[in-house]
Design a protein around this motif. Structure first.
Motif, PDB file in Angstrom:
ATOM      1  N   UNK A   7       0.852  -1.178   0.287  1.00 30.97           N
ATOM      2  CA  UNK A   7       0.181   0.117  -0.032  1.00 30.97           C
ATOM      3  C   UNK A   7       0.884   1.169   0.001  1.00 30.97           C
ATOM      4  N   UNK A   8       2.159   1.235  -0.300  1.00 29.05           N
ATOM      5  CA  UNK A   8       2.970   2.142  -0.245  1.00 29.05           C
ATOM      6  C   UNK A   8       2.649   3.100  -1.495  1.00 29.05           C
ATOM      7  N   UNK A   9       3.100   4.467  -1.112  1.00 27.66           N
ATOM      8  CA  UNK A   9       2.702   5.373  -2.496  1.00 27.66           C
ATOM      9  C   UNK A   9       3.510   5.001  -3.761  1.00 27.66           C
ATOM     10  N   UNK A  10       4.421   4.635  -3.967  1.00 28.67           N
ATOM     11  CA  UNK A  10       4.838   4.109  -5.241  1.00 28.67           C
ATOM     12  C   UNK A  10       4.089   2.813  -5.526  1.00 28.67           C
ATOM     13  N   UNK A  11       3.776   1.944  -5.095  1.00 28.95           N
ATOM     14  CA  UNK A  11       2.927   0.855  -5.357  1.00 28.95           C
ATOM     15  C   UNK A  11       1.550   1.468  -5.941  1.00 28.95           C
ATOM     16  N   UNK A  12       0.866   2.600  -5.266  1.00 27.50           N
ATOM     17  CA  UNK A  12      -0.374   3.024  -5.444  1.00 27.50           C
ATOM     18  C   UNK A  12      -0.367   3.844  -6.690  1.00 27.50           C
ATOM     19  N   UNK A  17      -1.313   4.099 -12.641  1.00 35.52           N
ATOM     20  CA  UNK A  17      -0.866   4.212 -14.178  1.00 35.52           C
ATOM     21  C   UNK A  17      -0.896   2.858 -14.776  1.00 35.52           C
ATOM     22  N   UNK A  18      -0.745   1.601 -14.223  1.00 34.95           N
ATOM     23  CA  UNK A  18      -0.933   0.579 -14.968  1.00 34.95           C
ATOM     24  C   UNK A  18      -2.381   0.347 -15.597  1.00 34.95           C
ATOM     25  N   UNK A  19      -3.319   0.599 -14.848  1.00 36.10           N
ATOM     26  CA  UNK A  19      -4.623   0.654 -15.160  1.00 36.10           C
ATOM     27  C   UNK A  19      -4.877   1.603 -16.483  1.00 36.10           C
ATOM     28  N   UNK A  20      -4.363   2.964 -16.320  1.00 43.46           N
ATOM     29  CA  UNK A  20      -4.665   3.698 -17.433  1.00 43.46           C
ATOM     30  C   UNK A  20      -3.865   3.257 -18.499  1.00 43.46           C
ATOM     31  N   UNK A  21      -2.425   2.627 -18.488  1.00 41.27           N
ATOM     32  CA  UNK A  21      -1.881   2.200 -19.722  1.00 41.27           C
ATOM     33  C   UNK A  21      -2.467   0.863 -20.171  1.00 41.27           C
ATOM     34  N   UNK A  22      -3.106  -0.020 -19.384  1.00 45.74           N
ATOM     35  CA  UNK A  22      -3.705  -1.295 -19.880  1.00 45.74           C
ATOM     36  C   UNK A  22      -5.018  -0.770 -20.656  1.00 45.74           C
ATOM     37  N   UNK A  23      -5.739   0.022 -20.224  1.00 45.80           N
ATOM     38  CA  UNK A  23      -7.079   0.264 -20.704  1.00 45.80           C
ATOM     39  C   UNK A  23      -7.067   1.272 -21.749  1.00 45.80           C
ATOM     40  N   UNK A  24      -5.721   1.938 -22.056  1.00 40.70           N
ATOM     41  CA  UNK A  24      -5.808   2.873 -23.195  1.00 40.70           C
ATOM     42  C   UNK A  24      -5.948   4.225 -22.875  1.00 40.70           C
ATOM     43  N   UNK A  25      -6.156   4.628 -21.660  1.00 45.98           N
ATOM     44  CA  UNK A  25      -6.260   5.977 -21.331  1.00 45.98           C
ATOM     45  C   UNK A  25      -4.955   6.535 -21.837  1.00 45.98           C
ATOM     46  N   UNK A  49       9.407   8.079  -9.449  1.00 46.33           N
ATOM     47  CA  UNK A  49      10.425   7.533 -10.061  1.00 46.33           C
ATOM     48  C   UNK A  49      10.325   5.906  -9.800  1.00 46.33           C
ATOM     49  N   UNK A  50      10.131   5.535  -8.441  1.00 47.41           N
ATOM     50  CA  UNK A  50      10.192   4.347  -8.095  1.00 47.41           C
ATOM     51  C   UNK A  50       9.100   3.858  -8.844  1.00 47.41           C
ATOM     52  N   UNK A  51       7.798   4.390  -9.066  1.00 49.24           N
ATOM     53  CA  UNK A  51       6.610   3.799  -9.643  1.00 49.24           C
ATOM     54  C   UNK A  51       6.960   3.724 -11.054  1.00 49.24           C
ATOM     55  N   UNK A  52       7.732   4.584 -11.599  1.00 48.28           N
ATOM     56  CA  UNK A  52       8.011   4.357 -13.095  1.00 48.28           C
ATOM     57  C   UNK A  52       9.190   3.083 -13.137  1.00 48.28           C
ATOM     58  N   UNK A  53       9.823   2.955 -12.152  1.00 50.90           N
ATOM     59  CA  UNK A  53      10.900   1.781 -12.281  1.00 50.90           C
ATOM     60  C   UNK A  53      10.071   0.587 -12.330  1.00 50.90           C
ATOM     61  N   UNK A  54       9.221   0.404 -11.301  1.00 54.72           N
ATOM     62  CA  UNK A  54       8.314  -0.881 -11.377  1.00 54.72           C
ATOM     63  C   UNK A  54       7.572  -1.217 -12.629  1.00 54.72           C
ATOM     64  N   UNK A  55       7.040  -0.085 -13.097  1.00 57.25           N
ATOM     65  CA  UNK A  55       6.314  -0.214 -14.347  1.00 57.25           C
ATOM     66  C   UNK A  55       7.228  -0.406 -15.597  1.00 57.25           C
ATOM     67  N   UNK A  56       8.505   0.046 -15.717  1.00 61.19           N
ATOM     68  CA  UNK A  56       9.371  -0.434 -16.508  1.00 61.19           C
ATOM     69  C   UNK A  56       9.758  -1.983 -16.495  1.00 61.19           C
ATOM     70  N   UNK A  57       9.948  -2.234 -15.284  1.00 65.46           N
ATOM     71  CA  UNK A  57      10.162  -3.941 -15.030  1.00 65.46           C
ATOM     72  C   UNK A  57       9.146  -4.639 -15.528  1.00 65.46           C
ATOM     73  N   UNK A  58       7.507  -3.982 -15.593  1.00 63.37           N
ATOM     74  CA  UNK A  58       6.729  -4.888 -15.957  1.00 63.37           C
ATOM     75  C   UNK A  58       6.308  -4.814 -17.562  1.00 63.37           C
ATOM     76  N   UNK A  59       7.074  -3.951 -18.119  1.00 68.45           N
ATOM     77  CA  UNK A  59       6.966  -3.553 -19.598  1.00 68.45           C
ATOM     78  C   UNK A  59       5.951  -2.649 -19.992  1.00 68.45           C
ATOM     79  N   UNK A  60       5.482  -1.881 -19.014  1.00 68.55           N
ATOM     80  CA  UNK A  60       4.525  -1.045 -19.246  1.00 68.55           C
ATOM     81  C   UNK A  60       4.926   0.464 -19.491  1.00 68.55           C
ATOM     82  N   UNK A  61       6.014   0.590 -19.127  1.00 69.85           N
ATOM     83  CA  UNK A  61       6.685   2.082 -19.468  1.00 69.85           C
ATOM     84  C   UNK A  61       8.135   1.673 -20.048  1.00 69.85           C
ATOM     85  N   UNK A  62       8.745   2.557 -21.009  1.00 67.05           N
ATOM     86  CA  UNK A  62       9.834   2.590 -21.504  1.00 67.05           C
ATOM     87  C   UNK A  62      10.535   3.875 -21.450  1.00 67.05           C
TER      88      UNK A  62
END
Length: 216
Positions: A7-12, A17-25, A49-62
Motif C-alpha cells: 500500500x506504499x505510495x509508489x505501489x499506488x 498508471x498500469x490501469x490507465x496504460x492497460x485500458x488505453x487511457x 520515479x520508483x513507480x516508473x521503475x516498477x512499471x518499466x520492469x513490467x514492460x508497461x513503460x519504457x
C-alpha cells in the motif's frame, strides 16, 4: 490483472498508471511526465520515479535516454514473445496442477465458463477468462510460476483492450475451455496440456493479426 500488494505510495501510483496504460487511457507512444504524475498524486518525484521503475520492469513503460518515459508502442513481436512464454509456463502449471485438482476447482472453472458467456464487455469477459485459467493452475502450488503467469496476462491485457472491437473471443474460447475441462475431468494430462498449448498459440495468432490491422 496483476497489482502491487504493497500500500506504499509508489505501489499506488504504479497501480493507477498500469490501469490507465492497460485500458488505453494512456495511449501507446504517450509521454508520461514525472511532474504531471507527482502533481496528480500530491507526491515528490522520489515515489514517482520508483513507480516508473516498477512499471518499466513490467514492460508497461519504457525510458528513452534524454527524452523521457513513454508508454510502449503495440508491436507484434511482443505478442509472439508473450504467447511463447505463456504456452511454456501455463502448460507447466497445468501439468503439475492436474493431480491436485479437486471437484471444487473444476466447478470453479466451469462456473467461469458460464460467467464469461454472459459478459457484455472485454473487461468482464477477461476477468472471467482469468478466473477459468487461475482455478486450473492454482493447485500446482508454485507461487513463483503463478506470479510470472499473472505478469504475462497483464502484458497481454493491453493488447486485448486495444483490439477489443476487432476480435470476438467469446464463442471460440468457450468451446476450447470446455474441451480442456473435459480432458481434465478425464485426468488425461497429455491431452489437456496439448489443448491448452494450442488454445494459447491460436489466441496469440489472432492478436498478432489484429495488432497488424491497427498499424497505419
Amino acid at each position: 490483472m496483476n497489482v502491487e500488494s504493497s500500500e506504499s505510495l509508489p505501489a499506488r501510483i504504479a497501480t493507477a498508471l498500469a490501469e490507465q496504460i492497460i485500458r488505453g487511457t494512456l495511449k501507446p507512444g504517450d509521454r508520461v511526465r514525472q511532474e504531471t504524475v507527482a502533481t496528480e498524486f500530491n507526491a515528490s518525484h522520489v515515489p514517482v520515479r520508483e513507480a516508473f521503475r516498477r512499471l518499466e520492469a513490467r514492460g508497461l513503460l519504457v525510458s528513452r535516454e534524454r527524452k523521457g518515459v513513454y508508454v510502449p508502442l503495440l508491436d507484434q513481436a511482443s505478442i509472439v514473445e508473450i504467447t511463447r512464454m505463456r504456452a511454456a509456463l501455463e502448460v507447466l502449471a497445468l501439468r503439475y496442477a492436474i493431480p491436485n485438482l479437486t471437484q471444487n476447482d473444476i466447478a470453479l472453472a466451469e462456473a467461469a465458463i458460464n460467467e464469461a458467456d454472459g459478459c457484455q464487455d472485454i473487461s468482464a469477459w477477461e476477468e472471467a477468462n482469468r478466473n477459468f485459467h487461475s482455478s486450473l493452475y492454482r493447485p500446482c502450488n508454485m507461487p513463483r510460476l503463478l506470479a510470472n503467469i499473472d505478469a504475462l496476462h497483464e502484458a497481454r491485457l493491453r493488447y486485448m483492450y486495444a483490439t477489443a472491437t476487432m476480435v470476438e473471443w467469446e464463442a471460440k474460447s468457450a468451446e476450447e475451455h470446455s474441451a480442456l475441462l473435459d480432458a481434465i475431468r478425464a485426468r488425461d494430462v497429455e491431452a489437456a496440456c496439448a489443448l491448452l498449448e494450442k488454445h494459447i498459440d491460436d489466441a496469440g495468432e489472432i492478436l498478432v493479426a489484429a495488432v497488424g490491422a491497427l498499424q497505419p
